[in-house]
Design a protein around this motif. Sequence first.
Motif, PDB file in Angstrom:
ATOM      1  N   UNK A  44    -125.299 -26.208 -11.002  1.00  0.00           N
ATOM      2  CA  UNK A  44    -124.401 -25.656 -11.717  1.00  0.00           C
ATOM      3  C   UNK A  44    -123.543 -24.638 -10.899  1.00  0.00           C
ATOM      4  N   UNK A  45    -124.173 -23.973  -9.935  1.00  0.00           N
ATOM      5  CA  UNK A  45    -123.276 -23.141  -9.255  1.00  0.00           C
ATOM      6  C   UNK A  45    -122.218 -23.666  -8.342  1.00  0.00           C
ATOM      7  N   UNK A  46    -122.270 -25.170  -8.280  1.00  0.00           N
ATOM      8  CA  UNK A  46    -121.033 -25.788  -7.577  1.00  0.00           C
ATOM      9  C   UNK A  46    -120.656 -25.354  -6.350  1.00  0.00           C
ATOM     10  N   UNK A  66    -116.237 -21.121 -11.830  1.00  0.00           N
ATOM     11  CA  UNK A  66    -115.483 -21.760 -12.602  1.00  0.00           C
ATOM     12  C   UNK A  66    -114.469 -22.601 -11.887  1.00  0.00           C
ATOM     13  N   UNK A  67    -113.949 -21.787 -10.945  1.00  0.00           N
ATOM     14  CA  UNK A  67    -112.782 -22.649  -9.942  1.00  0.00           C
ATOM     15  C   UNK A  67    -113.652 -23.535  -9.112  1.00  0.00           C
ATOM     16  N   UNK A  68    -114.936 -23.661  -8.689  1.00  0.00           N
ATOM     17  CA  UNK A  68    -115.685 -24.431  -7.827  1.00  0.00           C
ATOM     18  C   UNK A  68    -115.816 -25.744  -8.754  1.00  0.00           C
ATOM     19  N   UNK A  81    -110.794 -24.473 -14.986  1.00  0.00           N
ATOM     20  CA  UNK A  81    -109.861 -23.606 -14.060  1.00  0.00           C
ATOM     21  C   UNK A  81    -109.135 -22.822 -15.052  1.00  0.00           C
ATOM     22  N   UNK A  82    -108.996 -22.807 -16.187  1.00  0.00           N
ATOM     23  CA  UNK A  82    -108.128 -22.133 -17.194  1.00  0.00           C
ATOM     24  C   UNK A  82    -109.270 -20.546 -17.250  1.00  0.00           C
ATOM     25  N   UNK A  83    -110.574 -20.823 -17.307  1.00  0.00           N
ATOM     26  CA  UNK A  83    -111.489 -19.683 -17.267  1.00  0.00           C
ATOM     27  C   UNK A  83    -111.251 -19.223 -15.732  1.00  0.00           C
ATOM     28  N   UNK A  84    -111.329 -19.912 -14.742  1.00  0.00           N
ATOM     29  CA  UNK A  84    -111.026 -19.352 -13.457  1.00  0.00           C
ATOM     30  C   UNK A  84    -109.865 -18.577 -13.313  1.00  0.00           C
ATOM     31  N   UNK A  85    -108.785 -19.079 -13.801  1.00  0.00           N
ATOM     32  CA  UNK A  85    -107.620 -18.315 -13.926  1.00  0.00           C
ATOM     33  C   UNK A  85    -107.320 -17.074 -14.509  1.00  0.00           C
TER      34      UNK A  85
END
Length: 731
Positions: A106-108, A511-513, A614-618
Amino acid sequence: MKKVSKRVLALTLAMSTLLTACGGNGGSNADAGTETPSVNTEVSSNGSALAADVITVDMSTYDAKSAEVYNAALGEFITAYEAAKAVENISERYALMAIAEAKLMESAVMLPLKTRGGDYAISRVAPYTIPYSLWGNDPDRYYKVIVTTEPITDAHRTEIKAKWSELKGTGTYDEWTKTFLTDNGYTLKDSYTYAYTGDPETWDALATSKAVDSEMIIHTYDGLMEYDVEGTLQPALAESYEVSEDGLTYTFKIRQGVKWVDSQGREVGTVTADDFVAGMQHMLDAMGGLEYLVQGVITGVNEYIAGEITDFSQVGVKAVDDYTLTYTLEAPTSYFMTMLGYNCFAPMNRSYYVSQGGKFGAEYDAAATDYLYGTTKDNIAYCGPFLCTNATASNTVAFEANPTYWNKDAMNVTKLTALYSDGTEATKLYKDTMAGTIDGAPLNSSALELAKTDGVFDTLAYIRPTEAVSYMGFYNLNRSAFANVNDPTTVVSTQTVDDAARTNAAMNNVHFRRAISFAVDRAAYNAQKNGEELKLNSLRNTYTPGHFVFLEEEVTVDINGTATTFPAQTPYGEIMQAQIDADGVAMTVYKADAENGSDGFDGWFNPEAAVAELQTAIEELAAAGVEVTAENPIVFDYPYASNDEAYTNTANVYKQSIESVLGGLVIVNLTTCVNYDEWYYTGYYTDYGYEANYDMYDLSGWGPDYGDPQTYLDTFLPEYAGYMAKCCGIY
């Protein structure tokens, strides 16, 4: 903490000082431990100097920064993993380790990619005639390999493999296979020739954990115990062993009369129990990446590494007499015997080592001018089946039978030849196989089509089984190098300091990863090597294979506050998936009907989830002052071997997949490596995280050293204890 030589290299940076360097002309932190490279004042169009020219690594803060990054990305994993290791019940331990690995997935911090096998191949080597084990170095021992003068048909392979399943554990498979092949018109050879892509950097088995080294050195020595071709652990240099009632002391009786010889076959000693004591001490002195395997396992190892004890007799490996060896463990260790096939337990002749300038303890110095041990094939002693007769870089590594080998009557081949392949011609290995230059090769997509054209595909091509090795794509969370450390003029990044800061911020957002992980069409990626037909076969979705271990008894564990019971024989991967599902992360890492439980399907590629992540990361990056738009995307470096057509195609698929799914908000910068060496030096040949010259890297992987999930998960321990943590730019 692990002994570490903190080398400082130019063209690297400390992320702790990165933001303050933006827009500067190359000024760097001059604190103690920092080396300042010469500065090029070239600037990019946005006014920021190139990152490769201006920023250095501050070693005085590197450990603290590594810990900060590690805890943020892997804090949940290490908390769960430490809880698992504290449990004595084996089944509960496995269940809790599966939960810990779920947190790791999950940590990606890495993207599972593939395993070995699952592709088409043509070969003269009979199935299962190389030692059968999912872990350790024994699968690289070739003296029992059965090789024929003509490629073995797929139909005959099918018969042989079925018989292996029937005869496994009887000790009769070797002879049956030779009889079967000769009865069916094959002629057996006494030699084996194969391709290799990377030269060994050392011939010291105890000072390396790199496959390119150990795959060659393994032919030169025997271990205490070794797995045979039927997967049974058999005595080798140990004739027998006993375990104390409390499970803490293992006593081995060493085989008498085994000789040590030099590369010319001249006798230099006799194998004794002390060779294993000397080998263990040298391994701990060399700190070549093997030591973590015995830390917390053998008594006194942690204290010796920390310098708290200097008298090696206080470490739990002792020669009771010339032919009696004991290991004393800190606690009962169910998998201890499965560890003996790995090179950290290799013997070393003490007197020969000293004759080559070797010293022990505080006096050990591999950089000393008179230190020759392991520097070439001629600077080691041999007690194994082969002597190395030629080691010409990027050309040939050749072995001949050791005439003094104690088990020479069991050898099926007396000559090994490894021929270097630079990968420049996609069909060369196939052509060499058909010409008899080498004895087998996998078929990449180009070779596959040629085999069909040649009319040999239908009869000779077979699908290789998948293995336990897991190849991953690693994300650099603390990038410090923007050129190769061995040669700073090679694989130089075009990122500016501003680029590097923004990419670093993104890579440290989970979230980006996940977004870039979910955006990779791994089947299309894999098809470039294996062909469209088999693009799914070797895909792996976990680090530890889902069927690596099974619960021995029913276990109840807590999953997000719910007591969850798993019956006996529940596979490891099923528990991992249960935790991931409970956490609501959009990945599938296990299917009950899949090969190894985790192979043969793509459980990560999920464009919809990628866009959502990606939206969450942004949003989170914007709150931290980092804007991500189509006009100002996140750009990250991905090195690839441009000399290899398949790897070039793979890199382009990776780039196209991410950029398409994520709508151009993330750009993959393909960083050219003109040969395998340049590619290896971007990451595989590095020793520390600050040497990693990439943002994403897909060359490295991990194969298990013993039969417990810990063999995988320990590689992500913090504080230099985890060998693969460096792939994420830390420690």
